[in-house]
Design a protein around this motif. Sequence first.
Motif, mmCIF file in Angstrom:
data_model
loop_
_atom_site.group_PDB
_atom_site.id
_atom_site.type_symbol
_atom_site.label_atom_id
_atom_site.label_comp_id
_atom_site.label_asym_id
_atom_site.label_seq_id
_atom_site.Cartn_x
_atom_site.Cartn_y
_atom_site.Cartn_z
ATOM 1 N N TRP A 1 1.243 -13.514 -4.422
ATOM 2 C CA TRP A 1 1.953 -12.372 -3.851
ATOM 3 C C TRP A 1 3.284 -12.219 -4.558
ATOM 4 N N ILE A 2 3.572 -11.014 -5.023
ATOM 5 C CA ILE A 2 4.815 -10.704 -5.729
ATOM 6 C C ILE A 2 5.675 -9.816 -4.841
ATOM 7 N N ASN A 3 6.936 -10.220 -4.642
ATOM 8 C CA ASN A 3 7.885 -9.424 -3.859
ATOM 9 C C ASN A 3 8.333 -8.244 -4.719
ATOM 10 N N ILE A 4 8.060 -7.037 -4.236
ATOM 11 C CA ILE A 4 8.369 -5.833 -4.992
ATOM 12 C C ILE A 4 9.747 -5.275 -4.634
ATOM 13 N N CYS A 5 10.008 -5.133 -3.330
ATOM 14 C CA CYS A 5 11.265 -4.525 -2.901
ATOM 15 C C CYS A 5 11.393 -4.663 -1.388
ATOM 16 N N ASP A 6 12.511 -4.190 -0.868
ATOM 17 C CA ASP A 6 12.673 -4.079 0.575
ATOM 18 C C ASP A 6 11.844 -2.901 1.063
ATOM 19 N N GLU A 7 11.276 -3.017 2.238
ATOM 20 C CA GLU A 7 10.454 -1.945 2.813
ATOM 21 C C GLU A 7 11.247 -0.644 2.940
ATOM 22 N N THR A 8 12.526 -0.749 3.242
ATOM 23 C CA THR A 8 13.363 0.447 3.408
ATOM 24 C C THR A 8 13.621 1.167 2.085
ATOM 25 N N SER A 9 13.322 0.525 0.959
ATOM 26 C CA SER A 9 13.525 1.141 -0.354
ATOM 27 C C SER A 9 12.398 2.081 -0.747
ATOM 28 N N LEU A 10 11.260 1.998 -0.055
ATOM 29 C CA LEU A 10 10.123 2.855 -0.391
ATOM 30 C C LEU A 10 10.232 4.190 0.328
ATOM 31 N N GLU B 1 -4.056 -5.382 -2.976
ATOM 32 C CA GLU B 1 -3.645 -5.727 -1.616
ATOM 33 C C GLU B 1 -2.129 -5.620 -1.534
ATOM 34 N N VAL B 2 -1.646 -5.063 -0.435
ATOM 35 C CA VAL B 2 -0.217 -4.893 -0.223
ATOM 36 C C VAL B 2 0.094 -5.265 1.224
ATOM 37 N N LYS B 3 1.264 -5.877 1.444
ATOM 38 C CA LYS B 3 1.657 -6.269 2.796
ATOM 39 C C LYS B 3 3.172 -6.270 2.901
ATOM 40 N N THR B 4 3.647 -6.315 4.153
ATOM 41 C CA THR B 4 5.069 -6.480 4.401
ATOM 42 C C THR B 4 5.269 -7.743 5.226
ATOM 43 N N GLU B 5 6.326 -8.429 4.923
ATOM 44 C CA GLU B 5 6.748 -9.606 5.693
ATOM 45 C C GLU B 5 8.262 -9.611 5.747
ATOM 46 N N GLN B 6 8.788 -9.684 6.941
ATOM 47 C CA GLN B 6 10.231 -9.748 7.158
ATOM 48 C C GLN B 6 10.979 -8.678 6.364
ATOM 49 N N GLY B 7 10.423 -7.446 6.376
ATOM 50 C CA GLY B 7 11.089 -6.326 5.738
ATOM 51 C C GLY B 7 10.923 -6.244 4.231
ATOM 52 N N LYS B 8 10.132 -7.126 3.654
ATOM 53 C CA LYS B 8 9.887 -7.132 2.206
ATOM 54 C C LYS B 8 8.462 -6.655 1.927
ATOM 55 N N VAL B 9 8.266 -5.956 0.791
ATOM 56 C CA VAL B 9 6.955 -5.472 0.378
ATOM 57 C C VAL B 9 6.411 -6.417 -0.689
ATOM 58 N N PHE B 10 5.169 -6.860 -0.499
ATOM 59 C CA PHE B 10 4.507 -7.766 -1.429
ATOM 60 C C PHE B 10 3.197 -7.149 -1.900
ATOM 61 N N VAL B 11 2.884 -7.350 -3.187
ATOM 62 C CA VAL B 11 1.608 -6.923 -3.754
ATOM 63 C C VAL B 11 0.941 -8.163 -4.341
ATOM 64 N N LEU B 12 -0.363 -8.287 -4.102
ATOM 65 C CA LEU B 12 -1.129 -9.414 -4.635
ATOM 66 C C LEU B 12 -1.421 -9.153 -6.104
ATOM 67 N N ALA B 13 -0.825 -9.969 -6.978
ATOM 68 C CA ALA B 13 -1.004 -9.800 -8.424
ATOM 69 C C ALA B 13 -2.381 -10.289 -8.836
ATOM 70 N N LYS B 14 -3.023 -9.481 -9.693
ATOM 71 C CA LYS B 14 -4.302 -9.866 -10.276
ATOM 72 C C LYS B 14 -4.025 -10.479 -11.639
ATOM 73 N N VAL B 15 -4.863 -11.402 -12.039
ATOM 74 C CA VAL B 15 -4.679 -12.009 -13.344
ATOM 75 C C VAL B 15 -5.085 -10.991 -14.397
ATOM 76 N N SER B 16 -4.160 -10.632 -15.256
ATOM 77 C CA SER B 16 -4.415 -9.621 -16.278
ATOM 78 C C SER B 16 -5.240 -10.206 -17.411
ATOM 79 N N GLY B 17 -6.228 -9.412 -17.886
ATOM 80 C CA GLY B 17 -7.024 -9.822 -19.024
ATOM 81 C C GLY B 17 -8.181 -10.723 -18.688
#
Length: 111
Positions: free
Chosen positions: A3-12, A94-110
Amino acid sequence: MSWINICDETSLPQGSGVAAWVGGNAVAIFNLGKDGLFALDNVDPASGVSLLARGLICEMEGELCVASPLYKQHYNLVTGVCIEDTNLVASPFEVKTEQGKVFVLAKVSGV
């Protein structure tokens, strides 16, 4: 995969998409407020251009979709399948929020 933290939920911004680089992939993340968060590969399968985050959100055949700004195909926000041509698929993430943060499940590239 992780899971990669993308941004704060309020930023979207609500009702539109933003692009993010996630584990070597361009990802379009859509914040639809009460309908939730969605994430698809940002590359439009019909054109190969990375622009789905700029598409318009709509409902087609009772499903939430994004309309590609280039050729106007509609991609289901859950499955990524194109309404007009089921051979075209923008891979969902896959995307989720936890404690006000947005996370996306990174896929292995290639792989």
